[in-house]
Design a protein around this motif. Structure first.
Motif, PDB file in Angstrom:
ATOM      1  N   ALA A  93       0.838  -1.204   0.000  1.00  0.00           N
ATOM      2  CA  ALA A  93       0.000   0.000   0.000  1.00  0.00           C
ATOM      3  C   ALA A  93       0.872   1.253   0.000  1.00  0.00           C
ATOM      4  O   ALA A  93       0.585   2.228  -0.716  1.00  0.00           O
ATOM      5  N   LEU A  94       1.944   1.232   0.790  1.00  0.00           N
ATOM      6  CA  LEU A  94       2.837   2.395   0.837  1.00  0.00           C
ATOM      7  C   LEU A  94       3.488   2.629  -0.523  1.00  0.00           C
ATOM      8  O   LEU A  94       3.591   3.767  -0.995  1.00  0.00           O
ATOM      9  N   SER A  95       3.924   1.541  -1.156  1.00  0.00           N
ATOM     10  CA  SER A  95       4.533   1.667  -2.472  1.00  0.00           C
ATOM     11  C   SER A  95       3.510   2.204  -3.465  1.00  0.00           C
ATOM     12  O   SER A  95       3.810   3.039  -4.308  1.00  0.00           O
ATOM     13  N   TYR A  96       2.304   1.720  -3.344  1.00  0.00           N
ATOM     14  CA  TYR A  96       1.224   2.159  -4.218  1.00  0.00           C
ATOM     15  C   TYR A  96       0.995   3.660  -4.068  1.00  0.00           C
ATOM     16  O   TYR A  96       0.817   4.391  -5.027  1.00  0.00           O
ATOM     17  N   LEU A  97       1.078   4.107  -2.807  1.00  0.00           N
ATOM     18  CA  LEU A  97       0.876   5.542  -2.540  1.00  0.00           C
ATOM     19  C   LEU A  97       2.099   6.359  -2.915  1.00  0.00           C
ATOM     20  O   LEU A  97       2.081   7.589  -2.822  1.00  0.00           O
ATOM     21  N   GLY A  98       3.166   5.667  -3.286  1.00  0.00           N
ATOM     22  CA  GLY A  98       4.380   6.374  -3.683  1.00  0.00           C
ATOM     23  C   GLY A  98       5.276   6.709  -2.510  1.00  0.00           C
ATOM     24  O   GLY A  98       6.186   7.527  -2.615  1.00  0.00           O
ATOM     25  N   LEU A  99       5.042   6.063  -1.340  1.00  0.00           N
ATOM     26  CA  LEU A  99       5.822   6.393  -0.157  1.00  0.00           C
ATOM     27  C   LEU A  99       6.858   5.329   0.181  1.00  0.00           C
ATOM     28  O   LEU A  99       7.717   5.525   1.019  1.00  0.00           O
ATOM     29  N   GLY A 100       6.742   4.194  -0.506  1.00  0.00           N
ATOM     30  CA  GLY A 100       7.654   3.115  -0.179  1.00  0.00           C
ATOM     31  C   GLY A 100       8.724   2.976  -1.235  1.00  0.00           C
ATOM     32  O   GLY A 100       9.439   3.951  -1.535  1.00  0.00           O
ATOM     33  N   VAL A 101       8.811   1.776  -1.788  1.00  0.00           N
ATOM     34  CA  VAL A 101       9.771   1.510  -2.856  1.00  0.00           C
ATOM     35  C   VAL A 101       9.433   2.430  -4.032  1.00  0.00           C
ATOM     36  O   VAL A 101       8.264   2.615  -4.389  1.00  0.00           O
ATOM     37  N   GLN A 102      10.461   3.035  -4.599  1.00  0.00           N
ATOM     38  CA  GLN A 102      10.210   4.028  -5.645  1.00  0.00           C
ATOM     39  C   GLN A 102      10.378   3.427  -7.042  1.00  0.00           C
ATOM     40  O   GLN A 102      11.262   2.602  -7.256  1.00  0.00           O
ATOM     41  N   PRO A 103       9.503   3.819  -7.977  1.00  0.00           N
ATOM     42  CA  PRO A 103       9.719   3.411  -9.350  1.00  0.00           C
ATOM     43  C   PRO A 103      11.067   3.988  -9.800  1.00  0.00           C
ATOM     44  O   PRO A 103      11.464   5.047  -9.282  1.00  0.00           O
ATOM     45  N   PRO A 104      11.801   3.386 -10.701  1.00  0.00           N
ATOM     46  CA  PRO A 104      11.344   2.220 -11.463  1.00  0.00           C
ATOM     47  C   PRO A 104      11.626   0.870 -10.833  1.00  0.00           C
ATOM     48  O   PRO A 104      11.447  -0.125 -11.513  1.00  0.00           O
ATOM     49  N   SER A 105      12.093   0.845  -9.548  1.00  0.00           N
ATOM     50  CA  SER A 105      12.364  -0.469  -8.939  1.00  0.00           C
ATOM     51  C   SER A 105      11.148  -1.378  -9.063  1.00  0.00           C
ATOM     52  O   SER A 105      10.021  -0.937  -8.854  1.00  0.00           O
ATOM     53  N   PRO A 106      11.387  -2.660  -9.366  1.00  0.00           N
ATOM     54  CA  PRO A 106      10.253  -3.565  -9.486  1.00  0.00           C
ATOM     55  C   PRO A 106       9.716  -3.940  -8.109  1.00  0.00           C
ATOM     56  O   PRO A 106      10.479  -4.383  -7.255  1.00  0.00           O
ATOM     57  N   ASP A 107       8.448  -3.696  -7.890  1.00  0.00           N
ATOM     58  CA  ASP A 107       7.806  -4.035  -6.625  1.00  0.00           C
ATOM     59  C   ASP A 107       6.327  -4.189  -6.942  1.00  0.00           C
ATOM     60  O   ASP A 107       5.788  -3.447  -7.754  1.00  0.00           O
ATOM     61  N   TRP A 108       5.676  -5.174  -6.327  1.00  0.00           N
ATOM     62  CA  TRP A 108       4.279  -5.436  -6.681  1.00  0.00           C
ATOM     63  C   TRP A 108       3.384  -4.226  -6.426  1.00  0.00           C
ATOM     64  O   TRP A 108       2.511  -3.897  -7.222  1.00  0.00           O
TER      65      TRP A 108
END
Lengths: 285, 287, 331
Positions: free
Chosen positions: A221-236
């Motif tokens: 959810a955090l990655s989805y919100l842009g707060l976690g793993v940052q694009p372009p790193s691959p993360d679900w």
């Protein structure tokens, strides 16, 4: 006494046969995910970061098994690599929260009195904070990435572990073998580390497995919100977020596949955690 | 049998032991009630001797045992083992370890008194490592010796408690207690959770151990027949007080206190009249 | 005397480690109205499982075969409402640990009157009946007790409450599974006094399960001794105590520490087995000092010998010999 023992063994026999299959399927899924995470570089057909703007949002083909995303990157390879961050994050959360939670919970139960009060009240306070909120706070303080939210979530998950460790320790502490340790002259630390913790470990393991699933969702959810793993790193999580825009353009594959994997992984962890908890419960009773 | 009562130096001397538990009340202590679990108990245990503490629940016999091994802290009284007085306050780690070598305890329930995740040999080994500086060969030999002493072999040494019967577990608990080479062994209802046919095995084993090692026993039990078999002196406890004491045989044959008589009458036998016993019990207002 | 309960060739299998294993084999006995039958044995003997089979309360996966007849009806064939009615009206049950069987957050009144209210009695009448029942088990302050919680009472008091509740529907048979084992000796005497009196006044039949041979001999009319899922001996209580027929019974009597003399107890080697662990032939043979080769061949049937019945091929020739061993100190 004999009767109780027999029932206990008998019940386990039946229950395992009935509920066992799902447990092993989930374990299989989990094993596959871990394997994929390890061997991703060897089996991925492409570099997950390789952009090919001439071939964006392609559907599945022999070249791109699951098609490509909005930048023309191979979705299949990104999903394989994404397994790594998607499992590594929750692993961090679970490891930190388990270590911290067991230490706090066992100490609280063992020492009792004001130490117990302080630990229990602080974990009550932590309970009141939603994990995600805490993670967002951490991100705003320390910046985006994997580790700030992982540490924040670990803190948020600690009370779940510590509360369980505390109640399990209270039960163990009253067993005669702990009294026997004290009569031998063993110190509290030794008794806890060598005897109490190994005996509460199965319960804790079950809870931590369930926590793993939840942490996976929270981090996605955090990655989805842009707060976690940052694009372009691959993360679900990132993939669901990035794929969202393409859904309207008739190319739902990226969001769909990544989302399905998140759900599968979380369900698998839950099934395993509940299964472990069930077994532990039956054995200790 | 009685010569041990006179012969042998005093190994354990207890004087004026008292313990009150405070129960109930608010968190500030208002409305708390003090329950005197043990009142002014004194006893003298000779080296190699054996004293029984008998009574029913609430008599204070188990509290006395827990006070002696340091699981509870006494409010008053002195405990001297081999002439050394125990302080009542907090103790250091090395003092705790030393006390472990003075006095050990075997608990009632063989199903909870062993760590379920520790094999029999590991459990004994842990105690040996903790108390003595032996190398691994010496430890292995000592483990074998201790297990043999309690009638356990190779197979049991490797087993986890769950692979053992109740009687075997109790043997393990005894071996583990003896591993610390204590001068005094407290047996807290150590045979009462066992099958009848196993009780006799363990009682005989304890008798042999006392003969071989000169360890002294405190036998806490509700079972007068058990006390008869393995003690020389008996203290009858009722609601924290010792109401009668004496040489075990004569105490059981000619009880003086009505409570002792009531306990003896309560033992079922042919021609037993529970109606009469309970009527007498009410008349004597013993509970 | 007509039998109230007739158990014939009862077999019970239970799942152990996932496999169905034999727990009871050819258990046969009967209880007459107003009779107290003792069922004595150690762990694994199957004494509790026998009671559970009679109440049709085997653990999940358990299977009972053979015949259990209660007042003429076939208990193993009962289903649905008939079974509930049989349990509620014909049987009363008392267990070792009353605390485990009484809901700790409900008042004792609720517990005692539950079955009465289920049967359609108005609360008022049920409470009155409960007070009467409590007075029968020696608790005179019934009105106040109904409002109390289990944690406010001692173990002995709770066991009386349990007995009162078991008697609420005036059962014909009381299954008492180690009802005094967790209690102090003097409390045990009180509970036994109550049970004996109730039996006299209500002509209640009692199946009294205990590990304590002396207690059974002191309180029962007849005693069945069980070992490894079978009955090895049935006799009148006083005869059993004085002249046991089976080597196991005499060994059990001899292994009890004696209160009147100090002497080395005669321990029985080995440990009690469950039926599925027992070797072919006589289950007790491996621990029996009178065992001969023939004992290992077939499992002996219960057969009449002298005043009782016994499952031992050497019962006649051993008569006296087994008892003689009791006096001869160290073994």
């Amino acid at each position: 006494m004999s009767a109780v023992q027999l029932t206990r063994q008998g019940l386990i026999g039946k229950a395992r046969l009935a509920g066992g299959r799902l447990f092993w399927v989930a374990a299989g899924v989990l094993a596959a995910l871990v394997l994929v995470a390890i061997v991703a570089p060897f089996i991925a057909p492409r570099d997950p970061l390789d952009i090919d703007l001439s071939n964006v949002l392609a559907s599945s083909s022999a070249q791109h098994l699951l098609g490509t995303d909005q930048s023309g990157r191979d979705i299949f390879s990104r999903i394989l690599f994404g397994t790594r961050t998607s499992l590594l994050g929750p692993l961090g959360v679970v490891t930190f929260s388990t270590v911290l939670g067991v230490a706090a919970g066992v100490t609280a139960a063992w020492r009792g009195g004001w130490i117990d009060s302080i630990i229990s009240r602080s974990s009550d306070v932590l309970f009141a904070f939603p994990g995600l909120l805490l993670a967002i706070l951490a991100v705003s303080l320390f910046g985006t990435g994997l580790w700030a939210p992982v540490l924040a979530l670990a803190l948020a998950y600690t009370p779940y572990v510590s509360r369980l460790a505390r109640s399990a320790t209270l039960v163990e502490r009253d067993r005669a073998y702990v009294a026997a340790c004290r009569v031998q002259g063993f110190g509290g630390l030794r008794t806890c580390v060598r005897h109490v913790i190994p005996n509460i470990a199965p319960v804790i393991l079950a809870q931590s497995t369930i926590n793993f699933g939840y942490a996976l969702i929270d981090l996605a959810a955090l990655s989805y919100l842009g707060l976690g793993v940052q694009p372009p790193s691959p993360d679900w999580g990132v993939m669901v977020s990035e794929g969202q825009g393409s859904v309207m353009r008739g190319a739902p594959q990226q969001a769909l596949y990544a989302g399905a994997l998140i759900v599968t992984a979380v369900v698998a962890f839950n099934v395993i955690g509940e299964g472990l908890a069930d077994r532990v419960g039956k054995r200790s009773r | 049998m009685d010569e041990t009562l006179v012969a042998g130096a005093t190994i354990l001397e207890v004087e004026g032991l008292s313990k009150t538990f405070h129960v109930g009340g608010t968190w500030r202590g208002r409305g708390r009630v003090g329950v005197e679990a043990v009142r002014n108990l004194s006893l003298r245990l000779p080296q190699g001797g054996s004293i029984g503490l008998v009574g029913e629940s609430g008599s204070g016999k188990t509290t006395t045992a827990r006070l002696l091994v340091g699981l509870e802290r006494p409010d008053a009284g002195t405990i001297r083992i081999a002439g050394r007085e125990r302080s009542l306050g907090k103790v250091s780690a090395s003092e705790r370890r030393r006390r472990g070598r003075e006095i050990q305890m075997v608990f009632q329930d063989p199903y909870t008194s062993l760590d379920p995740r520790q094999s029999v040999a590991e459990g004994v080994d842990e105690v040996l490592r903790f108390h003595f500086s032996l190398d691994s060969r010496e430890r292995r030999a000592r483990i074998e010796e201790l297990l043999e002493q309690v009638g356990l072999g190779e197979r049991e040494a490797r087993a986890l408690p769950r692979g053992l019967s109740g009687g075997q577990r109790q043997r393990v608990a005894i071996a583990r207690a003896l591993a610390a080479a204590p001068s005094v062994l407290i047996l807290d209802e150590a045979v009462s959770a066992l099958d009848v046919s196993i009780q006799a095995q363990i009682l005989n084993l304890l008798g042999d151990i006392r003969e071989q090692t000169q360890v002294s026993f405190i036998v806490v039990s509700h079972d007068l027949a058990v006390v008869r078999q393995i003690t020389e002196e008996t203290l009858v406890m009722y609601k924290g007080d010792v109401v009668e004491r004496g040489e075990t045989g004569s105490l059981l044959e000619q009880p003086n206190h009505p409570y002792t008589r009531m306990l003896l009458d309560s033992i079922p036998r042919i021609g037993w009249e529970p109606e009469r016993i309970s009527a007498e019990r009410r008349a004597a207002d013993l509970g | 005397m007509t039998a109230l309960l007739d158990v014939h060739d009862l077999q019970v299998h239970l799942p152990v480690d996932g496999k169905l294993k034999p727990i009871l084999s050819s258990v046969s006995f009967s209880i007459a109205e107003g009779e107290t039958l003792g069922l004595v044995g150690e762990s694994g003997s199957g004494k509790s499982m026998t009671a559970r089979a009679i109440a049709r309360l085997l653990p999940p996966g358990g299977e009972a075969a053979g015949e259990i007849r209660f007042g003429g009806s076939d208990v193993l064939a009962l289903g649905g409402s008939e079974l509930r009615a049989y349990r509620a009206r014909s049987l009363g049950m008392v267990f070792q640990d009353p605390r485990a069987h009484i809901n700790p957050v409900r008042r004792l009144g609720d517990f005692i009157t539950e079955s009465l209210r289920d049967a359609g009695q108005p609360t008022e009448a049920a409470n009155e009946r409960a007070i009467h029942l409590l007075s029968e088990v020696g608790l005179t302050d019934g009105g106040r007790l109904l409002g109390q919680f289990p944690h406010e009472m001692s173990g002995g008091m709770l066991q009386r409450v349990m007995i009162a509740a078991a008697l609420a529907n005036e059962p014909k048979l009381l299954l008492a599974d180690e009802p005094t084992t967790a209690l102090d000796v003097s409390t045990q005497a009180e509970i036994m006094a109550i049970l004996l009196e109730l039996r006299r006044e209500h002509r209640l039949a009692v199946l009294f399960i205990t590990h304590d041979l002396e207690l059974a001999a002191a309180t029962c009319d007849r005693v069945c001794v069980m070992y490894a899922g079978t009955i090895v001996e049935i006799q009148d209580a006083s005869a059993l105590f004085g002249a046991p027929l089976h080597p196991y019974t005499s060994a059990l009597l001899a292994s009890r520490p004696d209160i009147s003399v100090r002497q080395r107890a005669q321990a029985i080697p080995g440990r009690p087995l469950s039926l599925f662990e027992a070797p072919p032939g006589c289950s007790f043979a491996p621990r029996c000092r009178f065992a001969v080769e023939d004992c290992l061949a077939d499992r002996p049937d219960l057969r009449p010998v002298g005043p009782g019945r016994v499952a031992c091929i050497r019962a006649e020739e051993l008569d006296g010999a087994t008892r003689g061993s009791e006096g001869s100190a160290d073994g």
